[in-house]
Design an enzyme around this catalytic site. Structure first.
Site: not given
Length: 352
Positions: A222, A285, A289, A292
């Protein structure tokens, strides 16, 4: 959350293209690299076209305008405030999602922007006047992300949808969330490709190679890395057995403290930003998974930095210092989109 905007002319000059399985998963995490707006199909821009990878993260590049034949099907989502639009269409008969995002105005380009642009007067009233400014092409960029071939999951991911706040107890995690994660077998192979330097090695800004407390620091997609106002870095840990916040215990404190300390040091050294101007947090969440940590500039409202999803790393460290099993036992809250499979599991269990 998202609005609409029309009548804006954008010259497209910077393009990022995501092809293949490992890069496609990276696109999901980072849209994140949305994260998180309508569109003609003829985009006249020279880009790097990436062929599907070879399974180890390597990709071949060739010159070409992959978007010249893009056919728009629908605008999935857009945001007037964030100057971003998500478009569904086809490239060479393959489904694709194109994300167009106006890049920020850089302070170091203001002199050239003022002197090299043309102005068209639209309205004048007393001391107020408005103009349409036509900037030099190289100062009028659009960051362009292409996900191709895009699956139905990608299309739904970027489509505007209602969200719901989920309350997850420790028991809910064991009986609903964890089985769902395990059954879905969400791939993090792209993460391993990065950790093993099979992909994106040139983007790594810093590495602590220690297998227990080490991590890689690299820019999130981003961020275009042209100004620090919207700085966005990711720290990806080397340990491979920590899926999310729920797996953290006091034994992980050295890892978390190392990421926090060395991440801040690197940002101060590289970008002259002190810790007091950083937001350092984890998502729950998470979008993928493998543990980080997000580093963003405090004034930048990055997607997912709201209180319903972001957990400050300093708070996480203090909570684990006070209770070694804090995140194993406490109730956590997080938002899920209407089409999220996990939301369906909570509904089936009568939790919503």
């Amino acid at each position: 959350m998202f609005g609409s905007e029309s009548g804006i002319e954008w010259d497209i000059l910077s393009t990022q293209t995501i092809f293949g399985s490992s890069s496609r998963n990276m696109a999901e995490s980072a849209a994140k690299r949305r994260t998180d707006s309508g569109g003609s199909g003829d985009l006249n821009v020279e880009v790097k076209k990436l062929k599907p990878d070879h399974g180890d993260g390597r990709q071949e590049a060739e010159s070409g305008n992959i978007l010249s034949a893009f056919k728009t099907s629908a605008v999935l989502n857009d945001s007037a405030r964030e100057k971003i639009i998500f478009i569904h269409g086809k490239v060479a008969d393959q489904d694709a999602v194109v994300i167009l995002e106006k890049t920020p105005i850089r302070q170091d380009s203001l002199d050239e922007l003022f002197s090299g642009s043309t102005l068209k007067l639209e309205m004048r009233n007393d001391i107020y006047s408005t103009y349409r400014l036509q900037a030099p092409p190289h100062l009028n960029e659009i960051k362009t992300t292409v996900v191709c071939p895009a699956t139905e999951k990608h299309v739904k991911k970027y489509q505007r949808q209602e969200s719901f706040l989920v309350e997850e107890t420790a028991e809910d995690y064991q009986s609903i969330t964890l089985p769902y994660i395990q059954k879905q077998s969400f791939s993090v192979q792209w993460v391993y490709n990065v950790l093993e330097k099979k992909a994106e090695a040139e983007r790594i800004l810093y590495e602590d190679p220690d297998p227990q407390v080490g991590f890689l620091l690299l820019p999130d997609f981003k961020w275009d890395q042209k100004q620090v106002d919207d700085l966005y870095l990711l720290a990806i840990v080397h340990q491979r057995n920590i899926k999310s916040l729920r797996d953290l215990r006091s034994e992980h404190l050295p890892l978390l403290q190392n990421v926090l300390q060395k991440g801040k040091e690197q940002i101060l050294q590289r970008y002259k930003l002190p810790a007091s101007q950083l937001r350092v947090y984890l998502h729950y969440q998470p979008s993928y998974y493998h543990l980080h940590v997000h580093f963003t500039k405090l004034g930048y409202e990055a997607p997912g930095c709201g209180v319903e999803r972001a957990h400050l790393l300093t708070d996480v460290i203090q909570n684990l210092q006070s209770d070694p099993r804090y995140y194993e036992t406490r109730t956590l809250y997080f938002p899920l989109r209407a089409d999220d499979g996990l939301l369906g599991k909570f509904k089936e269990a009568g939790k919503l």
